[in-house]
Design a protein around this motif. Structure first.
Motif, short mmCIF file in Angstrom:
data_model
loop_
_atom_site.label_atom_id
_atom_site.label_comp_id
_atom_site.label_asym_id
_atom_site.label_seq_id
_atom_site.Cartn_x
_atom_site.Cartn_y
_atom_site.Cartn_z
N LYS A 49 0.82 -1.21 0.00
CA LYS A 49 0.00 0.00 0.00
C LYS A 49 0.86 1.26 0.00
O LYS A 49 0.46 2.29 -0.56
CB LYS A 49 -0.91 0.02 1.22
CG LYS A 49 -1.89 -1.14 1.32
CD LYS A 49 -2.68 -1.05 2.62
CE LYS A 49 -3.55 -2.25 2.83
NZ LYS A 49 -4.33 -2.17 4.10
N VAL A 52 3.02 1.27 -3.79
CA VAL A 52 2.37 1.03 -5.07
C VAL A 52 2.31 2.30 -5.91
O VAL A 52 2.28 2.25 -7.15
CB VAL A 52 0.96 0.44 -4.86
CG1 VAL A 52 0.03 1.45 -4.20
CG2 VAL A 52 0.37 -0.05 -6.17
N VAL A 643 -2.88 -4.95 -1.63
CA VAL A 643 -3.24 -4.14 -2.78
C VAL A 643 -4.15 -4.93 -3.71
O VAL A 643 -3.90 -6.11 -3.99
CB VAL A 643 -1.98 -3.68 -3.55
CG1 VAL A 643 -2.36 -2.83 -4.75
CG2 VAL A 643 -1.04 -2.92 -2.62
N PHE A 645 -5.63 -4.88 -7.57
CA PHE A 645 -5.41 -4.32 -8.90
C PHE A 645 -6.61 -4.63 -9.79
O PHE A 645 -7.14 -5.74 -9.79
CB PHE A 645 -4.16 -4.92 -9.55
CG PHE A 645 -2.87 -4.51 -8.91
CD1 PHE A 645 -2.29 -3.28 -9.19
CD2 PHE A 645 -2.22 -5.37 -8.04
CE1 PHE A 645 -1.09 -2.90 -8.61
CE2 PHE A 645 -1.02 -5.01 -7.45
CZ PHE A 645 -0.45 -3.77 -7.73
N ARG A 655 -5.85 0.58 -12.18
CA ARG A 655 -5.92 1.16 -10.83
C ARG A 655 -5.49 0.16 -9.77
O ARG A 655 -5.60 -1.06 -9.95
CB ARG A 655 -7.34 1.62 -10.54
CG ARG A 655 -7.83 2.76 -11.43
CD ARG A 655 -9.28 3.12 -11.14
NE ARG A 655 -9.70 4.35 -11.80
CZ ARG A 655 -10.25 4.41 -13.00
NH1 ARG A 655 -10.48 3.29 -13.68
NH2 ARG A 655 -10.60 5.57 -13.53
N ALA A 656 -5.04 0.71 -8.65
CA ALA A 656 -4.73 -0.08 -7.45
C ALA A 656 -5.49 0.53 -6.28
O ALA A 656 -5.48 1.75 -6.09
CB ALA A 656 -3.23 -0.08 -7.18
N GLU A 667 -3.13 5.02 -10.11
CA GLU A 667 -3.75 4.73 -11.39
C GLU A 667 -2.84 5.22 -12.51
O GLU A 667 -2.02 6.12 -12.32
CB GLU A 667 -5.14 5.37 -11.52
CG GLU A 667 -5.16 6.88 -11.56
CD GLU A 667 -6.59 7.42 -11.77
OE1 GLU A 667 -7.39 6.74 -12.44
OE2 GLU A 667 -6.88 8.50 -11.26
#
Length: 713
Positions: A49, A52, A643, A645, A655-656, A667
């Motif tokens: 998190k 990313v 995370v 995806f 996006r994540a 994103e």
């Protein structure tokens, strides 16, 4: 049998039900959607998190050598095994890449050796990889055929089937030349058996029973077959008219399977029987249509089933693999199956018995209104979890993006039949919410085995559909006969008004066709196909008069006939005028946003943990309208790094999200919409996430690019 049991033991060691992590993907992504349980879950933790946001493009690969058309798609969830990525290009080539660099290792044309007119690329969603420790095979389903390749070279192995091909139109109790079949989603491997479904025609002509079949990976020989439409004397035959298997088709598994290797159970989500929207010739409950069916993976014998829609009249196919989950209830851990649906519910069933984990009630529904049909009087509705989409569209749900749009939608709604989730279809236009597309779709759901949370993206859009009753007029002309054939074979895609459609991707208008196409050209398109449209080669041999009648109807300048003037073709009593999205005057969905969502569902509590809007329509944002969400296809993946995806949206974004809160963490813009499910893997200690950027649906530009992302080195 020795080889099979040896491999089952090996597989059980890798994918043991109940083991904390052994069954889920780690450095490789060896199975469609990650593992046999369909978890979409990766144990990798390098991407977190916190970091990313630093993801960068690691490589791209242009997969196609042929010119792309607007019909091209990639829906592939690629495999990654020992640092090699295996995928599918929109021109029908299979390829292998260095998964760290995107460098091509080999390419193979999967249509090699197939008859003309069988090239229908785009909607093949993945591959399967088999190994017994001494040898390995890459299993490819393309068009109507299975084949196996050497993973090291991409060469087809000729000792499989007949000359390297197994024709999946065989063994279906129909003349194979008349069967319309396409392979869509990878099957399930159990020992040296490959268990497959596929896409069958949903019209009566060209359809066949959607049997689930298992083939030997070594030889291509058929090992077993399960009849989703039972033969006389088989379990479930009494839920159909006598000898229904002789004329009803589909009830097929086009969305893929999940597998409990330790128990030897394969779980099959079936679709609706033909005809999708009228069942007057198939009265009854119609087992095993629209059911989760648990089979003995070694023999194909039914262990249990649960039917989610009785006598389906709404095309409520089960659209995705069931997720194999473990639910905590009353202090006990229960292995279960979670099935997401088009109509927005999750059905959570005991994995060994099929009994509901949360109560499911049989709720009375309206009677059918079309002559000769009989709707089943009740439908099963879960008491928990609650639906993750709106299951009807009332006045309070009318679009709010402008007063003009809202007023127009309210006026349109006055003429529609709209009685909730199971509104009966008929000659009065019916509002369908959620739409025929779902709700949940083929991308399926991701599951975190440590938290018990299921993640599913969804569309929240209404459709409208109008049925046409075909009469028995004896005053037939070639034009009218051609209209009959068009209504039966073509209207579901092109519309009875021949204006085309965006349902399931763009289909072109067919108005004024005589000015731009000759009769010979039209015959070629009908028999060989073009773009997204598959060919009907059997029509030339078995129904040549249909080709002539379509030529008259589509190339003639005769005026349109009213529905009351359409003569009844022998296969149907009713057909429909085409799928249409219910939109406002600007073409946006008629319902209040959000139109696309991402949902986290706590399976232990039977509650929705969070829901966020998924996707953006830039021109509406520029007008000051809050983010609306967007139409989305393809699913999420979730990782041990916390995370989630997902691409999927028509806005060309990847996006994540924070899996715990739904907060957007990252994103990026893709070369085209990623209508596919990502794969997560690691090579030399570096974690990657790759997405197929195919576009092609929802009138988006097509692409052939695979894009992989990783943290900076």
């Amino acid at each position: 049998m020795k080889h099979r049991m040896g491999l089952v033991a090996l597989a059980a060691g890798l994918f043991t039900a109940g083991a904390a992590d052994a069954q889920y993907a780690d450095k490789d992504w060896p199975v469609y959607h990650g593992d046999p349980t369909a978890s979409h879950y990766s144990q990798l933790t390098q991407i977190t998190k916190d970091n990313v946001k630093d993801l960068q493009l690691a490589w791209t690969y242009e997969s196609s050598r042929a010119p792309l058309t607007r019909f091209s798609e990639i829906q592939c969830n690629p495999l990654v095994i020992d640092g090699v990525l295996y995928g599918i290009a929109p021109d029908g080539f299979i390829f292998a890449l260095d998964a760290a660099t995107g460098q091509e290792r080999w390419r193979y044309d999967a249509y090699t050796g197939m008859p003309e007119g069988f090239r229908w690329p785009g909607r093949v969603r993945g591959l399967a990889h088999w190994s017994d420790g001494d040898s390995s095979r890459l299993i490819v389903g393309m068009s109507t055929y299975l084949q196996v390749l050497d993973p090291a070279t991409g060469q087809r192995l000729e000792d499989f089937g007949e000359g390297g091909l197994v024709d999946l139109r065989l063994h279906l109790d129909r003349d194979p030349e008349t069967v319309r079949f396409n392979f869509t989603t990878p099957g399930a491997l159990y020992g040296d058996l490959y268990i497959v479904g596929g896409f069958f025609s949903e019209n009566r002509e060209g359809s066949a029973p959607g049997d689930i079949r298992a083939y030997s990976v070594r030889t291509g020989a058929l090992a077993w077959s399960f009849h989703t439409i039972p033969a006389p004397g088989e379990f479930g035959a009494d839920t159909w008219p006598e000898n229904a298997r002789d004329y009803v088709g589909a009830a097929n598994v086009w969305a893929g399977f999940s597998l409990d290797v330790e128990r030897g159970l394969v779980f099959a989500p079936t679709g609706s029987p033909t005809y999708d929207f009228y069942g007057g010739d198939r009265k009854g409950q119609n087992l095993f249509g629209n059911s989760v069916v648990a089979l003995n993976a070694a023999t194909g014998e039914r262990v249990w089933h649960y039917q989610i829609v009785h006598h389906d009249l709404w095309d409520r196919d089960l659209p995705a693999q069931p997720n194999l989950v473990t639910v905590e209830r009353d202090g006990q851990r229960i292995d279960a199956v979670a099935q997401v649906t088009k109509h927005g519910y999750v059905y959570v069933l005991h994995r060994e018995t099929g009994e509901p984990i949360f109560p499911i009630e049989e709720v009375p529904v309206p009677a059918a209104v079309m002559d000769g049909d009989e709707a089943w009087p009740t439908q099963p509705i879960p008491t928990a979890p609650p639906p993750f989409v709106r299951i009807n569209m009332g006045e309070e749900d009318v679009t709010n993006i402008s007063e003009t749009a809202a007023a127009a939608v309210r006026e349109q709604m006055k003429g529609y039949r709209n009685d909730g989730l199971y509104t009966p279809l008929g000659e009065q236009t019916t509002l369908i919410m959620p739409a025929v597309i779902g709700g949940a779709e083929w991308g399926g759901a991701a599951y975190n085995p440590h938290s018990g949370i299921l993640y599913v993206n969804a569309n929240e859009m209404p459709y409208i559909l109008t049925m046409i009753k075909l009469d028995d007029s004896d005053d037939m002309t070639p034009f009218r006969e051609g209209r009959n054939v068009f209504a039966s074979m073509c209207a579901s895609c092109h519309g009875m008004d021949r204006k085309g459609s965006t349902h399931m991707g763009f289909t072109p208008p067919l108005l004024n066709l005589g000015a731009r196409m000759s009769a010979a050209d039209l015959e070629t398109v009908i028999t060989e196909g073009r773009g997204r449209m598959e060919g009907f080669p059997w029509m030339k041999q078995y129904r040549p008069q249909w080709i002539e009648q379509l030529q008259v109807f589509l190339l003639s300048e005769e005026p349109e006939l009213t529905p009351e003037q359409i003569a009844k073709p022998e296969q149907f009593i009713y057909t429909h005028m085409g799928h249409k999205q219910f939109v406002d005057p600007e073409g946006y969905p008629a319902v209040k946003p959000p139109w696309g969502t991402l949902n986290a569902i706590d399976l232990n509590r039977g509650e929705i943990k969070w829901q966020v809007t998924l996707g953006e329509i830039a021109e509406l944002t520029e007008r000051g309208i809050p983010q609306t969400g967007a139409e989305n296809y393809g699913g999420p993946v979730v990782t041990a790094g916390g995370v989630l995806f997902i691409a999927a949206t028509s806005d060309e974004r990847f996006r994540a999200f924070d899996e715990d809160t739904g907060q957007l963490l990252w994103e990026t813009k893709l070369p085209a919409s990623g209508f596919a499910t990502p794969s997560v893997y690691s090579v030399n200690g570096r974690q990657y996430v790759v997405i197929a950027c195919g576009g092609g649906k929802v009138e988006r530009d097509a692409s052939d690019i695979y894009a992989a992302f990783a943290l900076p080195q």
